[in-house]
Design a protein around this motif. Structure first.
Motif, mmCIF file in Angstrom:
data_model
loop_
_atom_site.group_PDB
_atom_site.id
_atom_site.type_symbol
_atom_site.label_atom_id
_atom_site.label_comp_id
_atom_site.label_asym_id
_atom_site.label_seq_id
_atom_site.Cartn_x
_atom_site.Cartn_y
_atom_site.Cartn_z
ATOM 1 N N GLU A 164 0.829 -1.208 0.000
ATOM 2 C CA GLU A 164 0.000 0.000 0.000
ATOM 3 C C GLU A 164 0.864 1.259 0.000
ATOM 4 N N ASN A 210 -0.757 4.574 -1.151
ATOM 5 C CA ASN A 210 -1.568 5.250 -0.138
ATOM 6 C C ASN A 210 -0.680 5.919 0.905
ATOM 7 N N ARG A 258 0.472 9.110 -0.500
ATOM 8 C CA ARG A 258 -0.628 10.081 -0.466
ATOM 9 C C ARG A 258 -0.792 10.666 0.936
ATOM 10 N N ARG A 266 -8.247 4.502 6.365
ATOM 11 C CA ARG A 266 -6.870 4.753 5.973
ATOM 12 C C ARG A 266 -6.734 5.246 4.530
ATOM 13 N N LYS A 267 -7.659 4.837 3.643
ATOM 14 C CA LYS A 267 -7.578 5.280 2.255
ATOM 15 C C LYS A 267 -8.455 6.496 1.970
ATOM 16 N N LYS A 268 -9.168 6.941 3.006
ATOM 17 C CA LYS A 268 -10.028 8.129 2.868
ATOM 18 C C LYS A 268 -9.460 9.329 3.603
#
Length: 420
Positions: A194, A197, A200, A277-279
């Motif tokens: 990941e 991410n 990011r 975690r991805k938002k």
């Protein structure tokens, strides 16, 4: 935008039991068992354990995997695989300091399931991430060792997890292979695979930091952000309004030299809920970074001020990014603020105002910033954070800094129509 500053501690602590609890000096709730002078055999065992722990720490810092694995039971393939992943994770994170210290006041606990010579020891891992942690923080472990062929070997690392207040979450390096993304002022840890991410989140963290500094005139020089997929990375008690928190600012604790059971805050890390975690983006991170920045001041500030300042930083950043915050502000001023009779109360922060508690607290802090300025708000926060949680004393501090009673403060906020 729901987020919460949580006192995530390795041991049970004395202090506020809600999600803004436990900053400052804290004490483990468990009392050590009484120990008499140890017999020679136990002294020898303690010395062996101390030597193995020293080898493990030096092996990690030096990057010597064979030396690290030499302390692990060669018959236990699963444990050796886990320990190899642990070694790799610690190397990826990048440590400045690492020690493993046996708790000297606890007698070895027999673990016959591993053999007649197996004993579990309480171990304190002192870990400092290079460029991130201002000081080492404590992580509580339980290691079981067995003597075999004249050597002491690690045969288990979780036999004591349920027997003392370690906490019901695990460190990211204990949750499988990781990716570690390091940028100026931030280290993001995510599961292997990941990395995108993680990159990011690192960008979002760096975008959030200036807003926190502007809103608080305080900030950690650098911070660790944890965004693992494994739910064991979050303590189930880290909640906001009865729901799992989207993220927490978890305080890093270290023992005070005189007594290893006494703890003090030496920094913070931010843990993001696996589902978020991805938002998660810069607004949520700004909220938690604010908690982290204010943590060293103390743990007694009222929840409305703790959360209100975090919301203020979040909303200031949102406005700078082009979001129109006038609509939620106007809605709060029209509907929630007129119902305000007293300042939101710590123990029932979500009570009368339900989820509007965060919004109401934002308006309270925005009013203070607008009318009194940041310097005075910070001074009020510092005094309240260090003072006992006593309503009479809080009233005195409001009068000292604002020249207002709580009643007059609430009345003034009801007349507030937005920043000038």
């Amino acid at each position: 935008m729901l987020a919460v500053g949580a006192g995530a501690v390795a041991w049970s602590v004395v202090g506020r039991q809600d999600t803004s609890a436990a900053m400052g000096e804290v004490r483990a709730s468990s009392a050590p068992s009484a120990t008499a002078s140890a017999p020679p055999a136990e002294d020898r065992l303690h010395a062996q354990v101390d030597a193995v722990l020293k080898v493990r720490a030096s092996a990690v810092l030096a990057g010597k995997l064979p030396q690290f694995l030499a302390t692990v039971d060669p018959r236990n393939k699963k444990l050796r695989q886990q320990q190899q992943v642990l070694f790799g994770n610690l190397r990826k994170i990048g440590l400045r300091k690492l020690t493993y210290e046996r708790e000297p006041k606890w007698a070895p606990e027999p673990q016959p399931q591993h053999g007649p010579s197996a004993h579990a020891f309480r171990v304190q891992m002192m870990v400092q991430i290079a460029g991130i942690d201002p000081a080492p923080r404590a992580v509580q472990l339980g290691y079981t060792f067995v003597e075999r062929g004249g050597r002491l070997l690690l045969v288990d690392d979780d036999d004591l997890n349920g027997s003392y207040g370690r906490g019901t979450y695990l460190e990211p390096w204990d949750l499988g292979a990781i990716e570690a993304i390091r940028k100026p002022g931030v280290l993001v840890v995510v599961p292997a695979g990941e990395r995108a991410n993680g990159e990011r989140l690192a960008r979002e963290a760096r975008a959030a930091a200036p807003g926190v500094r502007a809103a608080t005139r305080r900030a950690q020089a650098a911070i660790l952000v944890i965004a693992m997929a494994d739910r064991r990375s979050m303590d189930p008690e880290w909640q906001s309004g009865g729901h799992p928190a989207a993220a927490v600012a978890a305080y890093n604790l270290a023992p005070i030299a005189e007594d290893p059971r006494d703890m003090k805050v030496v920094g913070s890390r931010v843990v993001i809920h696996p589902d978020q975690r991805k938002k998660a983006g810069r607004l949520l991170l700004a909220h938690e970074f604010t908690h982290a920045a204010m943590a060293p001041l103390g743990f007694s500030a009222p929840t409305w001020l703790v959360e209100g300042l975090a919301m203020y930083a979040e909303m200031q950043l949102a406005e700078q990014r082009g979001y129109d915050v006038s609509e939620p502000r106007d809605e709060l001023l029209d509907e929630a603020i007129p119902q305000l009779d007293v300042l939101p109360i710590d123990g029932v922060f979500h009570g009368e105002y339900d989820e509007d508690s965060y919004g109401v607290s934002w308006i309270l802090v925005e009013f203070l910033m607008d009318k009194y300025g940041q310097k005075k708000v910070n001074a009020l926060y510092a005094d309240l954070a260090q003072a006992p949680e006593d309503p009479t004393l809080r009233e005195q501090l409001l009068r000292k800094h604002l020249k207002l009673s709580e009643t007059a403060f609430v009345a003034a906020v009801k007349k507030y129509d937005g920043p000038s």
